[in-house]
Design an enzyme around this catalytic site. Structure first.
Site, PDB file in Angstrom:
ATOM      1  N   LYS A 183     -81.472  84.136  21.709  1.00  0.00           N
ATOM      2  CA  LYS A 183     -81.781  83.737  20.331  1.00  0.00           C
ATOM      3  C   LYS A 183     -81.785  82.223  20.273  1.00  0.00           C
ATOM      4  CE  LYS A 183     -79.711  82.432  16.705  1.00  0.00           C
ATOM      5  NZ  LYS A 183     -80.728  81.571  16.042  1.00  0.00           N
ATOM      6  N   GLU A 258     -69.603  76.400  24.213  1.00  0.00           N
ATOM      7  CA  GLU A 258     -69.716  74.941  24.338  1.00  0.00           C
ATOM      8  C   GLU A 258     -69.881  74.428  22.917  1.00  0.00           C
ATOM      9  OE1 GLU A 258     -70.774  71.460  24.111  1.00  0.00           O
ATOM     10  OE2 GLU A 258     -72.754  72.154  24.763  1.00  0.00           O
ATOM     11  N   CYS A 292     -73.750  66.531  21.548  1.00  0.00           N
ATOM     12  CA  CYS A 292     -72.342  66.911  21.451  1.00  0.00           C
ATOM     13  C   CYS A 292     -71.442  66.000  22.279  1.00  0.00           C
ATOM     14  CB  CYS A 292     -72.151  68.361  21.865  1.00  0.00           C
ATOM     15  SG  CYS A 292     -72.755  68.742  23.520  1.00  0.00           S
ATOM     16  N   GLU A 391     -66.986  65.527  13.671  1.00  0.00           N
ATOM     17  CA  GLU A 391     -68.247  65.341  14.382  1.00  0.00           C
ATOM     18  C   GLU A 391     -69.362  65.092  13.363  1.00  0.00           C
ATOM     19  OE1 GLU A 391     -70.406  67.365  18.178  1.00  0.00           O
ATOM     20  OE2 GLU A 391     -69.853  68.731  16.555  1.00  0.00           O
TER      21      GLU A 391
END
Length: 484
Positions: A183, A258, A292, A391
């Protein structure tokens, strides 16, 4: 519906892709719903893909389950040969892949070519070699310990690196002998369609690799919670990772996650400051900050703090925002209006919290069309503030001073995340000593290059498991002890 991207920017074949790829064939979805794909540089509609359903997931998982016995029993040489043909088919499409990523993500074409396409091609080439190796076996006393493929893998991938994040899962899963249902992100799904055109050309056995586009709450939930999915490999937000763990827990399924990062770039006082700042700014702004592993906290000794701020402002001034196809562009837009608004909210909050604006900010000029946010740098950022802890996933850098090495390490480790980081020093032994103290999955010393064969993953809320190289391949295996 009129799709706006001119043919020169996007392959015509991608403008409307109303099918799934299940069991080796392009097949209609269960429902006629479509997802619009936008060009974030202009806000224009460029394509449409199916809005997959749980019924589509059921079909894809069944195809993967049916294909697993044959694929897992294939020899290493056979699996390697299939991956080699896939590598050749993708390499032939490299220009189309780069242009598609430049359009649907907004990445400058140079970045799309060298990193967004170049890196996953390297990863796949590495796995051609890894797949060819004989299975790892070892003797422990009277036991033979063998590794076997885990089964059907649900791969759920993000939008920021739409080919690399897919390949970091597909290549090791297929090399290990697993079958996969993918996906991709609904924000950047067109790249996956080019990938599956290559899959068709490469002749992978039917059902080994399947594609179901759609949204996270529908397709992602159905895939993560599916009783016939043996493992879920996910890259994305920590909150979604936690949700996937809960879904997988009901059937004790394996997960590899992750997740987020808030990486620190520690510049020790004896470092080459000009180089450390130049590389550090480039890392923080890579992919418009939508990375990231971005070093979004620059931790600088107080004695060199003002000098560093001057160098940072000078470096950031060289990052021009604009059209991804303009060679002068160094920063593209953010992927969506929602993402741009989210990043602007972080900037506004940092100002309200008392951080000192060095460059950029809410009033900095940006292109009139598209989801652009100016590269923004804040000084005097408190280590406990939201800007230092959360973040942002945009072109925003926090600069934090430190007095001694212990304080620098404490600042770097003051995070719920632990994905990446950096240390700079003219004394490599001193840099290594600091690197060993950082609670993070990867540390670069003095700008050392990324190694796609090294294990990639994080500590703490940055995830579970590792990707890439032999360690990433092992994530897709079970271990069996055979006593003799």
């Amino acid at each position: 519906m009129d799709l706006a991207a001119p043919p020169s920017l996007l392959p015509d074949s991608l403008r409307l892709r109303p099918h799934l790829h299940v069991g080796g064939e392009w097949t209609p979805p269960a429902d006629a719903g479509l997802i619009d794909v936008e060009n974030p540089s202009t806000g224009e509609l460029i394509g449409q893909v199916p809005a997959g359903t749980p019924t589509d997931v059921d079909r894809a998982v069944a195809a993967a389950r049916a294909a697993f016995p044959g694929w897992s029993a294939a020899t290493p040489a056979e699996r390697s040969a299939h991956l080699d043909r896939l590598h050749a088919a993708l390499t032939a499409r490299a220009d189309d892949l780069a242009r598609t990523i430049a359009v649907e993500l907004g990445a400058p074409l140079k970045l799309a070519t060298r990193v967004q396409v170049g890196l996953p091609l390297t990863v796949l080439r590495d796995h051609v070699a890894l797949a060819a190796r004989a299975p790892v076996e070892e003797s422990v006393g009277n036991s033979l310990v063998v590794r076997e493929p885990i089964g059907v893998v649900g791969a759920i991938t993000p939008w920021n690196y739409p080919l690399h994040q897919v390949m970091a899962k597909l290549a090791p899963a297929l090399a290990a002998g697993c079958t996969v249902v993918l996906k991709p992100s609904e924000l950047t799904p067109l790249t996956a369609y080019l990938l599956f055109d290559a899959v068709t050309e490469a002749g992978l056995p039917p059902g080994v690799l399947n594609l179901v586009p759609g949204t996270g709450p529908v397709v992602g939930e159905a895939l993560a919670g599916h009783p016939d999915v043996d493992m879920v490999s996910f890259t994305g937000s920590t909150a979604t990772g936690a949700r996937i763990m809960r879904l997988a827990a009901d059937r004790i399924a394996r997960v590899a996650l992750e997740l987020g990062g808030k990486s620190a770039n520690v510049i020790l006082p004896e470092a080459d400051l000009a180089t450390a700042v130049k590389v550090g700014v480039g890392n923080a702004l890579l992919n418009s900050g939508q990375t990231c592993t971005a070093w979004t906290r620059m931790v600088v000794h107080r004695d060199r703090y003002d000098e560093a701020l001057h160098l940072i402002a000078t470096a950031v001034a060289g990052y021009r925002l604009g059209d991804p196809f303009d060679p002068a562009t160094r920063l593209g837009p953010l992927v969506s209006a929602a993402q741009a608004e989210r990043v602007r909210g972080h900037i506004d909050r940092a100002l309200a919290d008392g951080a000192r604006l060095v460059t950029g900010g809410p009033d900095a000029p940006v292109p009139s069309r598209g989801h652009f946010v100016a590269p923004t740098v804040f000084a005097d950022v408190h280590p406990d503030s939201a800007l230092a802890q959360e973040e942002v996933f945009g072109p925003v850098l926090a600069v934090i001073p430190f007095a001694d090495t212990d304080e620098a390490v404490a600042i770097a480790n003051n995070s719920k995340y632990g994905l990446a980081g950096a240390v700079w020093s003219a004394d490599t032994d001193a840099a290594l000593a600091v690197a060993r103290r950082l609670r993070t999955g990867a540390v670069d010393i003095n700008g050392a290059p990324f190694n796609p064969l090294a294990p990639f993953g994080g500590y703490k809320q940055s995830g579970l498991g590792r990707e890439l190289g032999v360690h990433g391949l092992a994530e897709f295996c079970e271990m069996k002890a055979i006593q003799r």
